[in-house]
Write an enzyme that holds these catalytic residues in place. Structure first.
Site, PDB file in Angstrom:
ATOM      1  N   THR A 135     -62.479  23.058  18.336  1.00  0.00           N
ATOM      2  CA  THR A 135     -63.517  22.309  19.046  1.00  0.00           C
ATOM      3  C   THR A 135     -64.234  21.342  18.121  1.00  0.00           C
ATOM      4  OG1 THR A 135     -63.813  24.046  20.668  1.00  0.00           O
ATOM      5  CG2 THR A 135     -65.703  22.623  20.322  1.00  0.00           C
TER       6      THR A 135
ATOM      7  N   THR B 289     -62.937  28.182  16.862  1.00  0.00           N
ATOM      8  CA  THR B 289     -63.686  29.438  16.729  1.00  0.00           C
ATOM      9  C   THR B 289     -62.922  30.653  17.274  1.00  0.00           C
ATOM     10  OG1 THR B 289     -64.760  29.105  18.873  1.00  0.00           O
ATOM     11  CG2 THR B 289     -65.940  28.291  16.933  1.00  0.00           C
TER      12      THR B 289
HETATM   13  C1  SIN Z   1     -60.454  26.735  19.467  1.00  0.00           C
HETATM   14  O1  SIN Z   1     -60.611  27.891  19.096  1.00  0.00           O
HETATM   15  O2  SIN Z   1     -59.636  25.963  18.930  1.00  0.00           O
HETATM   16  C2  SIN Z   1     -61.207  26.212  20.643  1.00  0.00           C
HETATM   17  C3  SIN Z   1     -62.533  26.828  20.804  1.00  0.00           C
HETATM   18  C4  SIN Z   1     -63.480  26.522  19.686  1.00  0.00           C
HETATM   19  O3  SIN Z   1     -63.153  25.984  18.639  1.00  0.00           O
HETATM   20  O4  SIN Z   1     -64.682  26.850  19.892  1.00  0.00           O
END
Ligand code: SIN
Length: 314
Positions: free
Chosen positions: A14, A97
């Protein structure tokens, strides 16, 4: 000695996400913006010293829910390569995340670096009206540049977590991570570190060189819950599973029907490890445990520990 460098490796997430509407924090596409561009948007990046100070590489570009062994192998090889360079002070990795804690634990268990390797992320896409990624990235660079820092850590929302303890605990809020009752390593405040406990330590494995061509063992997670039985374990045995982690209740207890199937699997040579479903604390092993315990590791991290152990034992 030449100036010490910070390496920044991009993997997506993200933090590199784009939405069509700046107020949209959920309907975006992760992994759209390159890590060079993310860094270029930071204040001070164009002051003329960045080119000498930073080495920047896009290792992957993915939504971390899709993380796989090929990217892990590539990332571990690049991290290992840069850690070996005398003029590299530390490494920052931008990551989604969702599986951040798995990649962090994988790198710590594999490499146990004596230099800092800092994973960072964002809960809002880069196009948000108030994105959290730029500050997280600056904080991660502050940790990677800090003398005395070592081991694999995660930096999010001004907090530094150890790879072994960190867990994503919230699907939306900016401080989405916790280290449970272990607590954070410290905080980053105005670019300065306030430390509460020691940096992660460990013993590196000797696997990294062969990782690109390695066959990863099949290790799966089953869960103990009301009404659980051995059906899934028996199906996994048929599919050739080599290791099983059970996400056990409380202090490692397992439904008797599931436990019977796991004991049978263990007798047949499958490695079995119990981790707790509880979000905090660590398992207290008993003297007569038939199935070994993963102590403080969550089920997803216990799975990585078991995969690496199986690879190391080959
Ligand atoms: C991911 O994990 O690539 C998408 C979600 C995020 O980064 O919060």
């Amino acid at each position: 000695m030449s100036e010490q460098k910070i390496v920044v490796l991009g993997t997506g997430g993200t933090i590199a996400g784009k939405a069509t509407n700046a107020l949209d924090h959920t309907g975006y596409s992760a992994a759209q913006i390159g890590v060079h561009e993310l860094l270029a948007s930071l204040p001070g990046w164009h002051d003329g010293t960045s080119a000498e100070r930073y080495v920047v590489e896009q290792v992957a570009q993915l939504d971390s829910k899709d993380m796989g062994f090929d990217v892990w192998a590539k990332l571990a090889l690049r991290v290992s390569h840069f850690l070996a360079q005398e003029d590299v002070q530390g490494i920052v990795i931008t990551h989604g995340t969702d599986t951040l804690e798995e990649t962090a634990y994988f790198l710590q268990a594999l490499l146990a670096p004596t230099k800092p390797v800092v994973l960072t992320c964002a809960m809002r896409p880069a196009t948000a009206v108030a994105p959290d990624g730029p500050q997280n990235l600056l904080d991660a660079v502050a940790v990677a540049s800090s003398s005395g820092a070592s081991g694999v850590t995660v930096v999010c929302a001004g907090t530094i977590y150890g790879a072994e303890d960190v867990q994503k605990i919230h699907p939306y809020r900016l401080n989405a991570f916790s280290a449970g009752d272990a607590g954070p390593i410290g905080f980053v405040e105005e670019g300065r570190l306030r430390l509460l406990r020691n940096w992660p330590r460990g013993q590196a494995l000797t696997l990294v060189a062969g990782l690109a061509d390695a066959a990863w063992p099949r290790v799966e997670i089953v869960m103990s819950y009301a009404g659980a039985d051995g059906t899934v374990v028996r199906a996994l045995l048929k599919a050739g599973v080599q290791g099983l982690v059970v996400a056990a209740t409380g202090n490692g207890t397992v439904h008797q029907d599931l436990e019977a199937a796991l004991l049978l699997a263990q007798q047949q040579g499958v490695k079995v490890l119990r981790a707790t479903r509880c979000a905090e604390g660590r398992l207290l092993p008993g003297a007569n445990d038939a199935l070994p315990v993963a102590l403080g590791l969550s089920p997803v991290k216990a799975r990585i520990k078991l995969m690496l152990a199986l690879m190391q034992d080959r």
